[in-house]
Design a protein around this motif. Structure first.
Motif, mmCIF file in Angstrom:
data_model
loop_
_atom_site.group_PDB
_atom_site.id
_atom_site.type_symbol
_atom_site.label_atom_id
_atom_site.label_comp_id
_atom_site.label_asym_id
_atom_site.label_seq_id
_atom_site.Cartn_x
_atom_site.Cartn_y
_atom_site.Cartn_z
ATOM 1 N N VAL A 157 12.577 -33.023 -42.093
ATOM 2 C CA VAL A 157 12.761 -32.025 -41.054
ATOM 3 C C VAL A 157 11.766 -30.893 -41.275
ATOM 4 N N MET A 158 11.062 -30.504 -40.205
ATOM 5 C CA MET A 158 10.018 -29.490 -40.288
ATOM 6 C C MET A 158 10.516 -28.131 -39.775
ATOM 7 N N SER A 159 9.652 -27.134 -39.880
ATOM 8 C CA SER A 159 9.997 -25.781 -39.440
ATOM 9 C C SER A 159 10.242 -25.732 -37.932
ATOM 10 N N PRO A 160 11.236 -24.956 -37.486
ATOM 11 C CA PRO A 160 11.591 -24.952 -36.065
ATOM 12 C C PRO A 160 10.745 -23.996 -35.236
ATOM 13 N N THR A 161 10.675 -24.292 -33.960
ATOM 14 C CA THR A 161 10.138 -23.368 -32.967
ATOM 15 C C THR A 161 11.277 -22.486 -32.451
ATOM 16 N N VAL A 162 10.954 -21.499 -31.638
ATOM 17 C CA VAL A 162 11.973 -20.690 -30.983
ATOM 18 C C VAL A 162 12.005 -20.991 -29.482
ATOM 19 N N VAL A 163 11.155 -21.921 -29.038
ATOM 20 C CA VAL A 163 11.026 -22.212 -27.607
ATOM 21 C C VAL A 163 11.666 -23.561 -27.293
ATOM 22 N N PRO A 164 12.730 -23.603 -26.493
ATOM 23 C CA PRO A 164 13.313 -24.888 -26.110
ATOM 24 C C PRO A 164 12.319 -25.701 -25.280
ATOM 25 N N ARG A 165 12.199 -26.976 -25.586
ATOM 26 C CA ARG A 165 11.317 -27.880 -24.836
ATOM 27 C C ARG A 165 12.129 -29.118 -24.485
ATOM 28 N N MET A 166 12.577 -29.179 -23.230
ATOM 29 C CA MET A 166 13.408 -30.311 -22.814
ATOM 30 C C MET A 166 12.712 -31.060 -21.676
ATOM 31 N N TYR A 167 13.345 -31.119 -20.514
ATOM 32 C CA TYR A 167 12.817 -31.912 -19.411
ATOM 33 C C TYR A 167 11.425 -31.425 -19.008
ATOM 34 N N HIS A 168 10.506 -32.377 -18.853
ATOM 35 C CA HIS A 168 9.131 -32.084 -18.448
ATOM 36 C C HIS A 168 8.384 -31.259 -19.498
ATOM 37 N N SER A 169 8.541 -31.621 -20.771
ATOM 38 C CA SER A 169 7.721 -31.029 -21.823
ATOM 39 C C SER A 169 6.811 -32.104 -22.405
ATOM 40 N N THR A 170 5.754 -31.679 -23.108
ATOM 41 C CA THR A 170 4.755 -32.607 -23.618
ATOM 42 C C THR A 170 4.304 -32.194 -25.016
ATOM 43 N N ALA A 171 3.667 -33.135 -25.730
ATOM 44 C CA ALA A 171 3.083 -32.859 -27.035
ATOM 45 C C ALA A 171 1.857 -33.743 -27.210
ATOM 46 N N ASN A 172 0.718 -33.144 -27.598
ATOM 47 C CA ASN A 172 -0.549 -33.862 -27.737
ATOM 48 C C ASN A 172 -1.288 -33.418 -28.981
ATOM 49 N N LEU A 173 -1.925 -34.355 -29.664
ATOM 50 C CA LEU A 173 -2.740 -34.036 -30.826
ATOM 51 C C LEU A 173 -4.024 -33.336 -30.401
ATOM 52 N N LEU A 174 -4.380 -32.276 -31.125
ATOM 53 C CA LEU A 174 -5.644 -31.562 -30.919
ATOM 54 C C LEU A 174 -6.648 -31.953 -32.003
ATOM 55 N N PRO A 175 -7.939 -31.743 -31.760
ATOM 56 C CA PRO A 175 -8.945 -32.121 -32.759
ATOM 57 C C PRO A 175 -8.807 -31.403 -34.099
ATOM 58 N N ASP A 176 -8.148 -30.259 -34.142
ATOM 59 C CA ASP A 176 -7.978 -29.586 -35.429
ATOM 60 C C ASP A 176 -6.823 -30.158 -36.238
ATOM 61 N N GLY A 177 -6.138 -31.175 -35.690
ATOM 62 C CA GLY A 177 -5.023 -31.808 -36.385
ATOM 63 C C GLY A 177 -3.674 -31.243 -36.029
ATOM 64 N N GLY A 178 -3.633 -30.163 -35.243
ATOM 65 C CA GLY A 178 -2.373 -29.602 -34.789
ATOM 66 C C GLY A 178 -1.861 -30.311 -33.548
ATOM 67 N N VAL A 179 -0.622 -30.015 -33.182
ATOM 68 C CA VAL A 179 0.025 -30.632 -32.026
ATOM 69 C C VAL A 179 0.253 -29.566 -30.968
ATOM 70 N N LEU A 180 -0.409 -29.712 -29.831
ATOM 71 C CA LEU A 180 -0.222 -28.792 -28.711
ATOM 72 C C LEU A 180 1.079 -29.151 -28.000
ATOM 73 N N VAL A 181 1.949 -28.156 -27.818
ATOM 74 C CA VAL A 181 3.260 -28.354 -27.193
ATOM 75 C C VAL A 181 3.332 -27.476 -25.952
ATOM 76 N N ALA A 182 3.648 -28.103 -24.803
ATOM 77 C CA ALA A 182 3.607 -27.381 -23.525
ATOM 78 C C ALA A 182 4.755 -27.846 -22.639
ATOM 79 N N GLY A 183 4.956 -27.074 -21.572
ATOM 80 C CA GLY A 183 5.891 -27.470 -20.533
ATOM 81 C C GLY A 183 7.345 -27.223 -20.877
ATOM 82 N N SER A 184 8.206 -27.751 -20.025
ATOM 83 C CA SER A 184 9.668 -27.693 -20.029
ATOM 84 C C SER A 184 10.111 -26.939 -18.786
ATOM 85 N N ASN A 185 10.706 -27.668 -17.889
ATOM 86 C CA ASN A 185 11.284 -27.073 -16.688
ATOM 87 C C ASN A 185 12.474 -27.918 -16.279
#
Length: 549
Positions: A382-410
């Motif tokens: 289990v990793m460190s949590p975010t404070v932003v809920p990401r449910m319906y219509h959210s996404t996650a994509n790998l970036l070239p720096d190795g991080g994960v871009l997290v967007a959306g939720s509606n």
């Protein structure tokens, strides 16, 4: 596993090696205990991205949908979309797609004409994002986005007027094929496949899609993966097959996965685990995690508990069957992202309910790391949590720096900002533990590389290593998928055959690393890939390499 010698004269080289090994182990223990971190990339990108893809320039294409009225960002220069078929704003001056630049934080509005709600897509061999279907006036559309550098800033969406799709593709999945074309699979009440560019004839019936169609329609956004033999693994609801799309033949049917439905609207997720040159790309495994209970979508008021299991299927085994594992957290609507260290991040989602407007509660704020090479029972963390809920219509994509871009939720039909779970315009980055500055002394940097390589081609990469011990350097390729509704279409990872690093300049830590590109388009369809170098599973920033036929 040889280490670079840190003492050239006097003292003990052996003691230097031991000391450096201890440093590596201490750093890993410290960082593992932190569980990664989060970074806010933008407070407001203007839209809630239900579809996200990273271009080979490092920019991020985001799409929502038309027919929902105002977004939070307007089109530039007074431009408006005049569409009498729009359900809310026949004259719409708002953007429903944007290009986001993670390094600068800049957002550029894009112009999309037809409705892209619950559409599908994939990057082609030349880096063009080919985007298909949607709803209403977009349900048969084919669209294209040809990326350009941030300094150019003129690229935008183009929509094909002819030809269009044969069938209505809403909630379909796409896969890039070895010949550079695309297959589009399924959709709501659509039990066929077809190709882009369109081939002569009509869409082709695929029995699996109809056979598994339950009263909720849990066969939408099927999980589609290209196998190394050129066939497709297709998973819908709880069933899966090997499909020969060239001859329209089902070559194999696998046992049904235990537990809940896994595809939309029940919203599990799936990845093809890394393909490795070390075994000749012969071992092929599929991972499917999470999902909602049957009935969670049809009876949303019950807010049924989500699944807490993953199934792993060794497709290359003639007697393949699902091996089930228990996740630390229940999760539906999760996204699964392949990381350069060959782990999987399971992120976003909710622990009760299903996809749909207001159909879920208890957002899961904690990402989970899954290490497929660890022994059973010790694969999850289990990793460190975010404070932003990401449910319906959210996404996650790998970036070239190795991080994960997290967007959306509606979780609402329209943009809504006065409810418990608001329409989410913020964009974050989850930074896995390997991005910690405490591991910078291990981090490799690619400083020279070929921009394009053919199949089975030997090529060299120049890598600078810090003054630290090094393992034999790993090189991996990662595709850039089209991510929507808990499935990243076209996501794949290839671990390359690599020779031991050759030291070129000790003073700068410059090494030449020779490797061999994937042998065929079945292993890696021609496209742009992120090439990562890793030292002790610590990646540096990726460079983009185009695989050409």
């Amino acid at each position: 596993m040889g280490f670079t010698e840190g003492v050239s004269e006097g003292g003990s080289c052996r003691w230097s090696e031991r000391l450096r090994i201890i440093m590596v182990l201490i750093a890993f223990v410290q960082v593992q205990s932190q569980g990664g971190s989060w970074k806010l990339l933008s407070e407001n990108v203007g839209i809630a991205s239900m579809h996200t893809a990273v271009t080979h320039y490092g920019s991020v294409i985001m799409l929502d949908r038309t027919n929902i009225g105002p977004s939070n960002i307007t089109l530039p220069h007074g431009r408006c979309r005049n569409n009498p078929k729009d359900l809310v704003l026949p004259r719409d001056c708002y953007a429903h797609s944007v290009e986001f630049f993670p390094k600068s934080g800049r957002v550029r509005p894009l112009y999309i004409w037809s409705d892209t709600w619950c559409s599908s897509g994939q990057f082609g061999a030349d880096g063009t994002l080919v985007h298909t279907g949607g709803d209403y006036d977009g349900i048969r559309r084919i669209r294209r986005f040809v990326p350009c550098p941030e300094s150019n800033g003129t690229c935008d969406w183009k929509e094909d007027k002819k030809p269009q799709l044969y069938a209505e593709r809403w909630y379909a999945s796409n896969q890039l094929l070895p010949d550079g074309t695309f297959i589009v699979v399924g959709g709501r009440s659509e039990f066929t496949v077809e190709f882009v560019p369109p081939r002569p004839g009509n869409a082709t019936y695929l029995p699996l899609l109809e056979q598994v169609d339950d009263y909720q329609g849990d066969n939408m956004y099927p999980f589609v993966h290209l196998l190394p033999d050129g066939n497709l693994f297709i998973f819908a609801n709880r069933d899966s097959i090997v499909y020969d799309y060239r001859k329209n033949v089902t070559r194999r049917r696998f046992p049904r996965i235990p537990g809940t439905p896994r595809c939309y609207p029940s919203a599990g997720s799936s990845v093809l685990l890394p393909l490795r040159a070390s075994d000749g790309f012969r071992q092929v495994e599929i991972l499917v995690c999470g999902g909602a209970q049957l009935g969670a979508w049809a009876y949303p008021e019950e807010l049924l508990d989500a699944a807490q299991d993953c199934g792993r299927l060794l497709v290359s085994d003639p007697d393949a069957d699902w091996v089930m594992e228990t996740m630390p957290i229940r999760r539906a609507m999760g996204d699964m992202v392949l990381l350069p260290n060959q782990h999987v991040t399971i992120i976003n989602g909710a622990s009760r309910g299903s996809q749909g407007w207001g159909f879920a509660e208890d957002p899961v704020l904690y990402p989970v790391d899954y290490d497929p090479r660890s022994p059973p029972g010790s694969r999850f963390a289990v990793m460190s949590p975010t404070v932003v809920p990401r449910m319906y219509h959210s996404t996650a994509n790998l970036l070239p720096d190795g991080g994960v871009l997290v967007a959306g939720s509606n979780t609402h039909h329209f943009y809504t900002f006065n409810e418990t779970y608001n329409t989410e315009l913020r964009v974050e980055q989850f930074r896995p533990e390997y991005m910690s500055s405490e591991l910078d002394f291990l981090r490799p940097a690619i400083v020279d590389f070929p921009k394009a390589v053919g199949y089975g081609e030997s090529f060299s990469v120049a890598v600078v290593l810090p003054s630290a011990p090094h393992h034999d350097i790993e090189l991996v390729l990662l595709s850039s998928p089209f991510t929507t509704h808990s499935f990243s279409q076209g996501q794949r990872m290839i671990s390359l055959a690599v020779e031991p690093p050759l030291l070129v300049d000790a003073s700068s830590g410059l090494y030449h690393v020779t490797c061999t590109s994937p042998p065929t388009g079945e292993i890696a369809p021609a496209a742009y890939y992120m090439l990562f170098a890793l030292n002790y599973e610590v990646p540096g920033e990726a460079v983009w390499v185009q695989i050409v036929p």
